[in-house]
Scaffold this active site. Structure first.
Site, short mmCIF file in Angstrom:
data_model
loop_
_atom_site.label_atom_id
_atom_site.label_comp_id
_atom_site.label_asym_id
_atom_site.label_seq_id
_atom_site.Cartn_x
_atom_site.Cartn_y
_atom_site.Cartn_z
N HIS A 71 -18.13 -82.68 60.97
CA HIS A 71 -17.97 -83.33 59.65
C HIS A 71 -16.54 -83.82 59.45
O HIS A 71 -16.24 -84.48 58.47
CB HIS A 71 -18.43 -82.41 58.51
CG HIS A 71 -17.58 -81.22 58.26
ND1 HIS A 71 -17.80 -79.99 58.83
CD2 HIS A 71 -16.49 -81.06 57.48
CE1 HIS A 71 -16.90 -79.13 58.41
NE2 HIS A 71 -16.09 -79.75 57.59
N ASP A 117 -21.59 -77.23 64.14
CA ASP A 117 -20.87 -78.36 63.55
C ASP A 117 -19.62 -78.62 64.39
O ASP A 117 -18.53 -78.18 64.04
CB ASP A 117 -20.51 -77.96 62.11
CG ASP A 117 -19.79 -79.06 61.36
OD1 ASP A 117 -19.60 -78.92 60.14
OD2 ASP A 117 -19.40 -80.06 62.01
N SER A 138 -11.54 -76.66 57.94
CA SER A 138 -12.65 -76.83 58.91
C SER A 138 -12.14 -77.37 60.23
O SER A 138 -11.31 -78.26 60.27
CB SER A 138 -13.66 -77.83 58.36
OG SER A 138 -14.24 -77.34 57.20
#
Lengths: 110, 456
Positions: B262, B298, B371
């Site tokens: 992402h 992810d 992240s």
């Protein structure tokens, strides 16, 4: 708490304190309080957060953001400001020490 | 920290000293702290940040909040009226001060304050909280030691130099975009006390005499290089910018960075990678692999156009031990406006499918922007995983920075090795075909038990 923390814990206990600010004669006006650090034993010097005295500034909190203001002398606050400091029984103060056994006793190493 | 016994804790509840009257000598601030505060939290970012002593939705009038914000970087120097025992009082400083910049990022810190101030000191006076130095911008410091309203002004101490005062709490609670950040804002003590000395020197003679009573700095004299960047392994954390999106990443080989899908979702997209340690470096790269949206992992992999020199490559862990001390290094909260933040905690859970670790959970503070960043073992410095997300309660909208999820490095290691050696993506493509039980875990659903068979 690891061994490395002994000195830090002692320093924290001996210098930690709480500071409260109130208006003379107006207890109902409430009080502000925060934590502080005892910097010097005698005379006692304490550093705490300035937020508790901001409501007492004669010129209002705008004085804190005036360009270039790095400090304000003590008389920048109104005369009705009352400050009190409280610390623990082991703080860096005579009261703390008198709790540690009577003077005159000693512990000679063998 | 080790479990060996520390000094006997002071029994709480012993009678406190009665409050002593004091007078205000000086209100002071550290101009550099305020300048960094304005740079990091002012301007366009201002509307996102809240430092109120109350939670964002608690009733605090706009004026009160404005006053609090103005006073945030200010401290008060008080002189305590001498008590009866004045004669017996021992003279001299009560504490030693760590020189500015002497405490590296990631160093353990001990915060000491009284939650709710003078509300109930018998119970709350001088409570302790542990954390690390998470980040620093000049004298503006951040720690993940959790502090509560009322601890403003409390001291923060370091283990080395032993018991030295590092900073004072400026704002215990920070929210960014209504998310509790789980970091406490500090003002370094050394520059603050230098400002106090300078101010006292320009006041009347009586005040100037107090300057001599302020505590000394111990350890390295000024002028030595500012704090070193912290633990070696933290250097592998990089900032990843893909178009308008930015996040964190970790260099796993001189020309290979792993981040989250992402953050860098499209293969072949160009990506800018910034490394802050040992020196500020900006390198272009492009996405060579990103998992499908349907994959529970992810992950994206970026190939750099030149080597990341002098960055120590992390050693990948092979085992995970629940309860072990861990650190997350990421560019959350501040992004590129200052280097990566280090937050500490423990490995709170290792979720396995068929005995294979497929998810790691930690208690470190993780925020938006972290992240893709690395999760390290605090003891060995080994790379444990890639941070993917923290937790939000959709019913209340509350975000929990201290519950977060990482992809174990053991899931990626072989495929990354194969790509590094052969340029072949087959191993990474397998991440798109994770088994259903793994998908169930990452959807935070209850793993399917044995489906109960009908009795008919």
């Amino acid at each position: 708490m690891g061994r490395q923390w002994g000195p830090a814990m002692r320093a924290a206990e001996q210098t930690g304190c709480v500071v409260s600010a109130s208006r003379a004669g107006q207890p109902e006006a409430g009080s502000w309080s925060c934590s502080g650090v005892i910097l010097s034993r005698s005379p006692g010097l304490v550093l705490c957060h300035g937020g508790i005295v901001a409501p007492f500034l004669r010129a209002g909190s705008g004085a804190l953001t005036a360009a270039g203001a790095a400090y304000l002398p003590g008389d920048s606050c109104s005369d009705d400001l009352r400050l009190h400091v409280q610390w623990g029984p082991t703080a860096a103060s005579p009261a703390g020490r008198s709790e540690r056994g009577l003077p005159g006793l000693c512990t000679p190493q063998c | 920290a080790g479990l060996e016994l520390g000094p006997p804790a002071r029994p709480r509840g012993r009678p406190l000293q009665p409050p002593r009257p004091a007078e205000l000598v000086l209100l002071l601030s550290c101009p550099a702290f305020r300048a960094h505060f304005a740079r990091l939290f002012g301007g366009a970012a201002a509307e996102q940040w809240r430092f109120a002593s109350a939670a964002p939705d608690d009733e605090v009038s706009e004026d009160e909040e404005e006053d609090q914000l103005r006073a945030l970087g200010w401290f008060a120097l008080l002189r305590v009226r001498p008590g009866r025992e004045a004669a017996a009082e021992e003279r001299g400083p009560a504490v030693a001060v760590a020189p500015f910049g002497a405490v590296p990022k990631g160093s353990p810190l001990l915060a000491c304050g009284s939650p709710f101030g003078a509300f109930c000191p018998d119970i709350f006076l001088n409570t302790l909280s542990r954390g690390v130095l998470s980040n620093a911008a000049g004298p503006l410091l951040l720690t993940d030691a959790r502090c509560l309203p009322g601890t403003e002004g409390g001291g923060v101490f370091t283990g080395r130099p032993a018991g030295a005062l590092v900073a004072l709490v400026a704002a215990p609670l920070c929210w960014k975009a209504r998310e509790w950040v789980g970091l406490t804002l500090l003002c370094a003590a050394a520059p603050l006390l230098r400002a106090a000395r300078a101010a006292l020197g320009s006041l009347h003679a009586g005040a100037a005499a107090l300057a001599a009573l302020l505590p000394p700095e111990v350890g390295a004299p000024w002028g030595l290089p500012l704090r070193d960047p912290g633990p070696l392994w933290a250097a592998a954390a990089v900032l990843v910018e893909c178009g308008t999106v930015w996040g964190s990443g970790v260099a796993v080989a001189p020309r290979l960075v792993v981040t989250c899908r992402h953050v860098a979702p499209r293969e072949a997209a160009r990506v800018l990678v910034r490394s802050a340690t040992p020196k500020n470096v900006v390198i272009w790269g492009h996405v060579v692999f990103a998992t499908q949206e349907t994959s529970p992992y992810d992950i994206a992999v970026v190939s750099l156009e030149e080597d990341l020199d002098d960055v120590p490559m992390p050693v990948s862990a092979e085992h995970f031990h629940e309860g072990e001390a861990v650190s997350v290094v990421g560019f959350g909260v501040f992004g590129q406006s200052c280097g990566p933040s280090v937050t500490s905690g423990i490995l709170s859970a290792v979720v396995r499918v068929d005995d294979t670790p497929v998810m790691l959970q930690t208690t470190c503070a993780v925020h938006g922007g972290s992240s893709g960043g690395p999760l390290f073992s605090a003891h060995s410095g080994d790379l444990l995983g890639i941070v993917a997300s923290n937790t939000r309660d959709n019913n209340t909208g509350a975000t929990y920075p201290h519950l977060n999820f990482s992809i174990p490095i053991t899931v990626l290691q072989q495929a990354l090795q194969r790509y590094s050696e052969t340029g072949e993506l087959g191993g990474l493509r397998q991440l798109d075909h994770a088994a259903e039980p793994v998908r169930v875990v990452w959807r935070l659903q209850r793993p399917l038990g044995k489906t109960p068979r009908s009795k008919l």
